[in-house]
Design a protein around this motif. Structure first.
Motif, PDB file in Angstrom:
ATOM      1  N   UNK A  91       0.833  -1.194   0.000  1.00 55.24           N
ATOM      2  CA  UNK A  91       0.000   0.000   0.000  1.00 55.24           C
ATOM      3  C   UNK A  91       0.873   1.252   0.000  1.00 55.24           C
ATOM      4  N   UNK A  92       0.211   2.386  -0.163  1.00 58.23           N
ATOM      5  CA  UNK A  92       0.910   3.659  -0.120  1.00 58.23           C
ATOM      6  C   UNK A  92       0.102   4.605   0.758  1.00 58.23           C
ATOM      7  N   UNK A  93       0.176   5.884   0.471  1.00 56.47           N
ATOM      8  CA  UNK A  93      -0.529   6.860   1.294  1.00 56.47           C
ATOM      9  C   UNK A  93      -1.845   7.311   0.688  1.00 56.47           C
ATOM     10  N   UNK A  94      -2.089   6.962  -0.582  1.00 58.89           N
ATOM     11  CA  UNK A  94      -3.318   7.366  -1.248  1.00 58.89           C
ATOM     12  C   UNK A  94      -3.466   6.489  -2.480  1.00 58.89           C
ATOM     13  N   UNK A  95      -4.340   6.827  -3.413  1.00 59.32           N
ATOM     14  CA  UNK A  95      -4.491   6.049  -4.636  1.00 59.32           C
ATOM     15  C   UNK A  95      -3.151   5.977  -5.354  1.00 59.32           C
ATOM     16  N   UNK A  96      -2.810   4.786  -5.836  1.00 58.03           N
ATOM     17  CA  UNK A  96      -1.517   4.570  -6.482  1.00 58.03           C
ATOM     18  C   UNK A  96      -1.583   4.959  -7.949  1.00 58.03           C
ATOM     19  N   UNK A  97      -1.637   6.265  -8.202  1.00 55.68           N
ATOM     20  CA  UNK A  97      -1.655   6.755  -9.574  1.00 55.68           C
ATOM     21  C   UNK A  97      -1.170   8.194  -9.609  1.00 55.68           C
ATOM     22  N   UNK A 125       3.363  11.955  -7.376  1.00 51.88           N
ATOM     23  CA  UNK A 125       4.767  11.542  -7.342  1.00 51.88           C
ATOM     24  C   UNK A 125       5.178  11.101  -5.936  1.00 51.88           C
ATOM     25  N   UNK A 126       4.691  11.811  -4.932  1.00 50.87           N
ATOM     26  CA  UNK A 126       4.959  11.425  -3.544  1.00 50.87           C
ATOM     27  C   UNK A 126       4.383  10.047  -3.258  1.00 50.87           C
ATOM     28  N   UNK A 127       3.172   9.789  -3.727  1.00 50.05           N
ATOM     29  CA  UNK A 127       2.534   8.493  -3.533  1.00 50.05           C
ATOM     30  C   UNK A 127       3.352   7.388  -4.198  1.00 50.05           C
ATOM     31  N   UNK A 128       3.867   7.645  -5.401  1.00 46.11           N
ATOM     32  CA  UNK A 128       4.680   6.644  -6.104  1.00 46.11           C
ATOM     33  C   UNK A 128       5.985   6.368  -5.353  1.00 46.11           C
ATOM     34  N   UNK A 129       6.602   7.422  -4.810  1.00 43.87           N
ATOM     35  CA  UNK A 129       7.825   7.205  -4.012  1.00 43.87           C
ATOM     36  C   UNK A 129       7.509   6.361  -2.781  1.00 43.87           C
ATOM     37  N   UNK A 130       6.383   6.642  -2.130  1.00 41.72           N
ATOM     38  CA  UNK A 130       6.005   5.884  -0.939  1.00 41.72           C
ATOM     39  C   UNK A 130       5.738   4.419  -1.263  1.00 41.72           C
ATOM     40  N   UNK A 131       5.025   4.153  -2.359  1.00 42.19           N
ATOM     41  CA  UNK A 131       4.761   2.752  -2.694  1.00 42.19           C
ATOM     42  C   UNK A 131       6.053   2.034  -3.077  1.00 42.19           C
ATOM     43  N   UNK A 183       5.997  15.339 -18.528  1.00 42.23           N
ATOM     44  CA  UNK A 183       6.171  16.629 -17.850  1.00 42.23           C
ATOM     45  C   UNK A 183       4.962  16.966 -16.976  1.00 42.23           C
ATOM     46  N   UNK A 184       3.757  16.680 -17.457  1.00 35.65           N
ATOM     47  CA  UNK A 184       2.559  16.926 -16.662  1.00 35.65           C
ATOM     48  C   UNK A 184       2.526  16.019 -15.435  1.00 35.65           C
ATOM     49  N   UNK A 185       2.944  14.786 -15.614  1.00 39.01           N
ATOM     50  CA  UNK A 185       2.970  13.839 -14.488  1.00 39.01           C
ATOM     51  C   UNK A 185       3.917  14.333 -13.408  1.00 39.01           C
ATOM     52  N   UNK A 186       5.067  14.833 -13.807  1.00 39.98           N
ATOM     53  CA  UNK A 186       6.040  15.330 -12.830  1.00 39.98           C
ATOM     54  C   UNK A 186       5.496  16.520 -12.034  1.00 39.98           C
ATOM     55  N   UNK A 187       4.519  17.230 -12.578  1.00 41.10           N
ATOM     56  CA  UNK A 187       3.906  18.358 -11.861  1.00 41.10           C
ATOM     57  C   UNK A 187       2.878  17.911 -10.835  1.00 41.10           C
ATOM     58  N   UNK A 188       2.449  16.636 -10.896  1.00 44.26           N
ATOM     59  CA  UNK A 188       1.509  16.089  -9.914  1.00 44.26           C
ATOM     60  C   UNK A 188       2.306  15.697  -8.672  1.00 44.26           C
ATOM     61  N   UNK A 189       2.562  16.668  -7.818  1.00 48.82           N
ATOM     62  CA  UNK A 189       3.452  16.449  -6.669  1.00 48.82           C
ATOM     63  C   UNK A 189       2.905  15.400  -5.711  1.00 48.82           C
TER      64      UNK A 189
END
Length: 67
Positions: A5-11, A27-33, A18-24
């Motif tokens: 699991x992570x801290x929220x929805x895994x997406x 990105x935090x959720x992906x690092x946590x998972x 570039x747009x994905x990198x702006x979704x802070x």
């Protein structure tokens, strides 16, 4: 079955990298998972060294419908 699991929805959100990198938050959720996956895999490896991973699973009886 273990589930990582992570801290929220895994997406993440965005139409381009570039747009994905702006979704802070995404990105935090992906690092946590990713960290949680690594932690779980390290735990499996440690357990494997100490004992067989599934030595408690019974396999004596199996249903077989092929005669």
């Amino acid at each position: 079955m273990p589930i990582v699991t992570s801290t929220y929805w895994n997406m993440v959100h965005g139409m381009t990298p570039d747009e994905v990198r702006k979704d802070l938050e995404g990105m935090q959720t992906m690092r946590n998972i990713g960290r949680n996956m690594a932690w779980m895999l390290k735990g499996f490896a440690k357990q494997e060294k100490e004992t067989s991973f599934a030595d408690h699973v019974e396999t004596t009886y199996r249903t077989d419908f092929h005669y």
